[in-house]
Enzyme design. Structure first.
Site, PDB file in Angstrom:
ATOM      1  N   ARG A  14       0.864  -1.190   0.000  1.00 21.68           N
ATOM      2  CA  ARG A  14       0.000   0.000   0.000  1.00 21.68           C
ATOM      3  C   ARG A  14       0.893   1.230   0.000  1.00 21.68           C
ATOM      4  O   ARG A  14       1.410   1.629   1.042  1.00 21.68           O
ATOM      5  CB  ARG A  14      -0.906  -0.017   1.240  1.00 21.68           C
ATOM      6  CG  ARG A  14      -2.060   0.968   1.171  1.00 21.68           C
ATOM      7  CD  ARG A  14      -2.657   1.216   2.552  1.00 21.68           C
ATOM      8  NE  ARG A  14      -1.804   2.098   3.314  1.00 21.68           N
ATOM      9  CZ  ARG A  14      -1.608   2.010   4.633  1.00 21.68           C
ATOM     10  NH1 ARG A  14      -2.199   1.066   5.342  1.00 21.68           N
ATOM     11  NH2 ARG A  14      -0.808   2.871   5.253  1.00 21.68           N
ATOM     12  N   HIS A  33      -3.077   5.032   4.511  1.00 21.07           N
ATOM     13  CA  HIS A  33      -4.308   4.243   4.522  1.00 21.07           C
ATOM     14  C   HIS A  33      -5.450   5.052   3.912  1.00 21.07           C
ATOM     15  O   HIS A  33      -6.217   4.558   3.088  1.00 21.07           O
ATOM     16  CB  HIS A  33      -4.669   3.809   5.937  1.00 21.07           C
ATOM     17  CG  HIS A  33      -6.031   3.202   6.016  1.00 21.07           C
ATOM     18  ND1 HIS A  33      -6.321   1.965   5.474  1.00 21.07           N
ATOM     19  CD2 HIS A  33      -7.200   3.675   6.514  1.00 21.07           C
ATOM     20  CE1 HIS A  33      -7.616   1.711   5.651  1.00 21.07           C
ATOM     21  NE2 HIS A  33      -8.159   2.726   6.275  1.00 21.07           N
ATOM     22  N   TYR A  83       4.411   5.133  11.215  1.00 18.75           N
ATOM     23  CA  TYR A  83       4.628   3.725  11.564  1.00 18.75           C
ATOM     24  C   TYR A  83       5.427   2.939  10.526  1.00 18.75           C
ATOM     25  O   TYR A  83       5.593   1.743  10.659  1.00 18.75           O
ATOM     26  CB  TYR A  83       3.291   3.022  11.847  1.00 18.75           C
ATOM     27  CG  TYR A  83       2.218   3.184  10.783  1.00 18.75           C
ATOM     28  CD1 TYR A  83       2.231   2.399   9.629  1.00 18.75           C
ATOM     29  CD2 TYR A  83       1.208   4.124  10.924  1.00 18.75           C
ATOM     30  CE1 TYR A  83       1.258   2.549   8.657  1.00 18.75           C
ATOM     31  CE2 TYR A  83       0.220   4.281   9.955  1.00 18.75           C
ATOM     32  CZ  TYR A  83       0.248   3.487   8.826  1.00 18.75           C
ATOM     33  OH  TYR A  83      -0.712   3.644   7.867  1.00 18.75           O
TER      34      TYR A  83
HETATM   35  C1  LIG Z   1     -15.162  -4.508  10.930  1.00 17.92           C
HETATM   36  C2  LIG Z   1     -14.240  -3.336  10.818  1.00 17.92           C
HETATM   37  N1  LIG Z   1     -13.305  -3.125  11.771  1.00 17.92           N
HETATM   38  C3  LIG Z   1     -12.471  -2.071  11.677  1.00 17.92           C
HETATM   39  C4  LIG Z   1     -12.568  -1.189  10.634  1.00 17.92           C
HETATM   40  C5  LIG Z   1     -11.639   0.017  10.541  1.00 17.92           C
HETATM   41  N2  LIG Z   1     -10.723  -0.210   9.403  1.00 17.92           N
HETATM   42  C6  LIG Z   1     -10.947   0.348   8.204  1.00 17.92           C
HETATM   43  S1  LIG Z   1      -9.851  -0.143   7.061  1.00 17.92           S
HETATM   44  C7  LIG Z   1      -9.004  -1.095   8.154  1.00 17.92           C
HETATM   45  C8  LIG Z   1      -7.805  -1.859   7.700  1.00 17.92           C
HETATM   46  C9  LIG Z   1      -8.099  -2.774   6.556  1.00 17.92           C
HETATM   47  O1  LIG Z   1      -6.925  -3.327   6.095  1.00 17.92           O
HETATM   48  P1  LIG Z   1      -6.878  -4.310   4.861  1.00 17.92           P
HETATM   49  O2  LIG Z   1      -8.028  -5.265   4.947  1.00 17.92           O
HETATM   50  O3  LIG Z   1      -5.522  -4.888   4.786  1.00 17.92           O
HETATM   51  O4  LIG Z   1      -7.177  -3.384   3.603  1.00 17.92           O
HETATM   52  P2  LIG Z   1      -6.271  -2.192   3.014  1.00 17.92           P
HETATM   53  O5  LIG Z   1      -6.706  -0.946   3.703  1.00 17.92           O
HETATM   54  O6  LIG Z   1      -4.864  -2.524   3.272  1.00 17.92           O
HETATM   55  O7  LIG Z   1      -6.600  -2.136   1.578  1.00 17.92           O
HETATM   56  C10 LIG Z   1      -9.590  -1.004   9.408  1.00 17.92           C
HETATM   57  C11 LIG Z   1      -9.095  -1.685  10.618  1.00 17.92           C
HETATM   58  C12 LIG Z   1     -13.575  -1.440   9.677  1.00 17.92           C
HETATM   59  N3  LIG Z   1     -13.763  -0.618   8.630  1.00 17.92           N
HETATM   60  N4  LIG Z   1     -14.382  -2.509   9.775  1.00 17.92           N
END
Ligand SMILES: Cc1ncc(C[n+]2csc(CCOP(=O)(O)OP(=O)(O)O)c2C)c(N)n1
Ligand SMILES: [Mg+2]
Lengths: 357, 482
Positions: free
Chosen positions: B370, B374, B383
């Site tokens: 990524r 985020h 981080y």
């Molecule tokens: C059930 C839930 N818990 C927490 C969040 C907060 N949150 C949004 S994105 C994220 C990280 C997701 O990471 P990943 O699945 O690796 O996707 P990326 O952002 O790397 O594309 C979190 C913890 C959420 N949206 N939904």
């Protein structure tokens, strides 16, 4: 104790039903094609009809293939095939998530959660997904074909995890409907309405009544309206509101109150959201008093919502505080179940103190 | 490392499938020490050093991948035990199991990490003997054009957020190949259940820049009627189910929808995207297990980009990434280089064929990074090291890699490049201006679509709110009409 009360309620239900407990079925529903039927068989009939009348209908859940632990899906897999009636892995969030996707493709997905006590792993799928699917897409997509069936409520010996009434959690969720039938006739007609309603519905079945409640149920295909409460007993001194299995207990209290000269009006709410305020309101305008009763814990129960709404609308007409006769704020107990329950005597006491306020 | 792959083409490609992982690693390190220029400018980690997102897949990512694309053809789930002495076999409801007097625990990790399928090396050259689905000029140029458009859209919308014109944004930088190449390998009849970092799939299917902008501005033309935060796109016309912010909830939906496709005997499959973080959710488990049991044509596409907000994959799981989970559920799976458009295209193409013709789910893990924060609410330099980000942005850029390939085919040149970038930028700036001027959805839309028709409580609330707003308009946004 548990067996005694079970028998009592069983008898009362049978009698009540013969006395026309399900008045909304009208005389026209009780036709020659009606048969004396218990609640699980009525549900089973509804599922047969749903699958029969719509080739895009599916029924699935844990142990559904062999007929379900409460026998509600008996014979369906044989009749309609294993691709339309099937077992799923033991995973409630999977069952509801799968059902949402199936429904989103224009199917009628009838998902069974084996006990309402085990619906919580699917809570996120219901609250964040099913309920918001239409809204968040601007009505580009919907999962309105989803119906979630789950047995709920006390059964005399169910303890913490086979007795709960979680309806209030779901009544806090715009986008779903919550429906609870009180009898076999009602169950069949309401379930068919839920399955065919263009919105996701949570349908809680009073498991205590699966075998105990028996009444004439028309064999043909019929539907009963959602979001319409029903006055199942007319009276002039106090309005009683309830749903599901609790109504037969309330009916008994009404009969006893009558002997003491108190005329009770009894209303079956049937659909908890979106609910029929008008019917309750007009009854309370007539009687000036309101009592609500449910098995779920009193704090934060749906009775609180009804109470607040009716006070808003009928404040000046009320002659006593709204009474709530509900479950205690404890986990659902085992040995102490008879103490926990909103039993007839508690309701009768509350009726009298409301009248004498 | 990048260079070592190139070198490997010359020196070792013919050994490839015969060679074990360990010898490869040795080869890799000795080559990297010879050819340091493209070595990452930050310390590489060992097993303990799990802040390096690359560590989880370094070994596999360096492997060339002229391996067979398809898994063993419809391998029987378990091999037959017909010939085994029945005293040595346990007959179970789930099938026969061989007995052994040896007490042997199954290792928590396989001897070799799952390898990573790759077609284009870091210089955009075809790795010799690679097995891939041919892509013609027209498709290749559209793929490239869309990748550039996606990059540009990210730049322009990100900037718009910084200027306060939209409330939120998240980029797809570093994952352009995943977005576009996976979309290109599917048809528009295939259903998409996205997470939020796959707008390129919509772009490929024809969602216009104006439509993207309308959603981000939540204006009257947004199909979502201004109800969700920016980037929560959805299009019924393009079979792209509306994004939900809740991680991984779309995975079981994909299974239900795929079941419907199967029942309707449609020549189509479902693809659902999720991240490395999403693979830890219960819905991931539920969906893979259901998909295997229900035998549905679904592709589970994991974008393993090393991070879930600030959580590195080493804090996310102890398995060899996500690809190995497939076997645990009885789901066929493959790991691909997520920065190699041709590898992704080929893997998704093959997955689609198997999914539809064999009624089976397929799990794809694309290894990537990524590159962006985020989202606009995040500063990832808090981080992770800046030079790590920069290295992935430059040395590993999937768009540049694909450009080299189409250029070497004579399908692209620098004039086309600058014209495209300028053009797209112009269009985007225009789209933003237009979207900004379009009024917001009327207040009535607040109450619509909760149910198919608004029930009485909503009608009552709408009436009351209308009266309140008319009495005190100064407290409400003026661009929402009553
Ligand atoms: C059930 C839930 N818990 C927490 C969040 C907060 N949150 C949004 S994105 C994220 C990280 C997701 O990471 P990943 O699945 O690796 O996707 P990326 O952002 O790397 O594309 C979190 C913890 C959420 N949206 N939904
Ligand atoms: Mg991630």
């Amino acid at each position: 104790m548990a067996t005694t009360s079970l028998r009592t309620i069983g008898r009362s239900v049978c009698r009540v039903s013969r006395r026309g407990f399900s008045t909304s079925c009208d005389d026209k529903l009780v036709q020659p094609s009606s048969k004396s039927t218990n609640l699980y068989s009525a549900i089973n009939q509804a599922l047969h009809i749903a699958l029969e009348t719509d080739p895009r209908a599916y029924v699935f859940g844990e142990d559904v293939g062999f007929g379900g632990v409460f026998r509600c899906t008996t014979g369906l897999a044989d009749r309609f095939g294993k691709s339309r009636v099937f077992n799923t892995p033991l995973c409630e969030q999977g069952i509801i998530g799968f059902g949402i996707g199936l429904a989103a493709m224009g199917n009628r997905a009838v998902a069974e959660i084996q006990f309402a006590d085990y619906i919580y792993p699917a809570f996120d799928q219901i609250v964040n997904e099913a309920a918001k699917f239409r809204y968040r897409s601007g009505n580009q997509f919907n999962c309105g074909g989803l119906t979630i069936r789950a047995p709920y409520g006390a059964v005399g010996h169910g303890g913490h995890y086979h007795s709960q009434s979680p309806e209030a959690f779901f009544c806090h969720v715009p986008g779903i409907k919550v429906v609870i039938p009180r009898s076999p006739q009602q169950a069949k007609g309401l379930l068919l309405s839920c399955i065919r309603d263009p919105n996701p519905v949570v349908f809680f079945e009073p498991k205590w009544l699966y075998r105990l409640a028996v009444e004439e149920v028309p064999e043909y295909d019929y539907m009963l309206p959602l979001s319409e409460a029903e006055v199942i007993r007319e009276g002039s001194d106090i309005t009683l509101v309830g749903w599901g299995a609790q109504l037969s207990v309330m009916e008994q209290a009404c009969l006893d109150a009558e002997k003491e000269g108190i005329s009770c009006e009894l209303i079956d709410l049937k659909t908890l959201i979106p609910w029929d305020k008008e019917t309750i309101e007009s009854s309370v305008r007539k009687t000036g008093r309101l009592l609500i009763s449910h098995e779920a814990p009193v704090t934060g129960g749906f009775g609180a919502e009804i109470s607040a709404s009716i006070v808003e609308r009928c404040f000046l007409r009320l002659e006593a505080p709204v009474a709530r006769v509900c479950g205690l704020d404890t986990p659902f107990p085992l040995v102490f179940e008879p103490f926990y329950m909103p039993t007839k005597n508690k309701i009768l006491d509350a009726i009298k103190s409301t009248i004498n306020y | 490392m990048a260079l070592c792959l190139k070198t490997s083409r010359i020196s070792i490609h013919c050994l490839k499938s015969k060679m074990g992982l360990l010898s490869m690693i040795k080869q890799d390190s000795c080559l990297s020490s010879l050819t340091h220029p493209q070595k990452p400018p930050f310390p590489t980690r060992n097993a303990q050093n799990f802040r390096d997102p690359d560590a989880n897949f370094r070994m596999s990512a360096t492997l060339f991948s002229a391996r067979r694309l398809k898994s063993v053809k419809a391998e029987k789930q378990f091999c037959s035990l017909d010939n085994v002495d029945h005293n040595q076999v346990l007959d179970l409801p789930g099938g026969k199991v061989v007995l052994t007097p040896e007490m042997r625990f199954i290792s928590e990790s396989p001897e070799e990490r799952a390898q990573c399928y790759r077609v284009l090396d870091n210089d955009g050259q075809l790795i010799m003997c690679s097995n891939f689905k041919k892509v013609g000029e027209e498709i290749a140029v559209k793929m490239y054009t869309d990748m550039v458009t996606l990059q540009t859209m990210d730049a322009v919308f990100y900037e718009a957020q910084r200027q306060g014109r939209i409330s939120f944004y998240a980029t797809t930088i570093g994952e352009e190949a995943i977005n576009i190449a996976s979309a290109a390998a599917l048809t528009t009849d295939d259903l998409v259940f996205p997470q939020y970092r796959e707008p390129g799939v919509l772009l490929w299917r024809g969602f216009t820049l104006q439509e993207f902008a309308n959603q981000c501005f939540g204006n009257k033309a947004d199909y979502g009627k201004g109800r969700q935060m920016p980037i929560h796109y959805g299009s019924n016309k393009l079979n792209y189910f509306t994004v939900s912010a809740t991680i991984a909830t779309q995975l079981p939906h994909a299974v239900g929808a795929a079941y419907s496709l199967k029942m309707d005997r449609r020549n189509a499959c479902v693809i659902t995207y999720f991240g490395d973080g999403g693979s830890s959710e219960g819905d991931f488990h539920a969906a893979l297990n259901f998909a295997a049991v229900m035998e549905v044509p679904a592709i589970f596409f994991c974008r393993n980009n090393g991070w879930a907000i600030s959580t590195p994959t080493s804090d996310q799981f102890r398995s060899d990434g996500v690809v190995v989970r497939g076997r645990g559920y009885g789901v066929r799976s493959i790991r691909v280089d997520g920065n190699d458009a041709l590898a992704i295209y080929s893997a998704v193409h093959a997955a689609r064929e198997m999914a539809i013709s064999e009624h089976r789910p397929i799990l794809i893990e694309a290894i990537t990074y990524r590159v962006g924060h985020h989202s606009t609410s995040d500063d990832s330099t808090k981080y992770r090291p800046v030079d790590e980000i920069e290295w992935w942005r430059s040395a590993r850029d999937p768009v540049a890699r694909f450009r080299k390939w189409i250029e070497s085919n004579g399908w692209w040149c620098s004039e086309a490049e600058s014209e495209l970038r300028n053009n797209v930028r112009e269009q985007l700036l225009h789209a933003i201006q237009v979207a900004e001027k379009i009024e917001k959805p009327p207040l009535a839309e607040l109450f619509m679509d909760v149910y198919d028709v608004p029930p009485s409580n909503l009608c009552e609330q709408e009436k009351l709110l209308g009266e309140t707003v008319r009495r005190n308009p100064q407290y409400y946004p003026p661009d929402v009409s009553l």
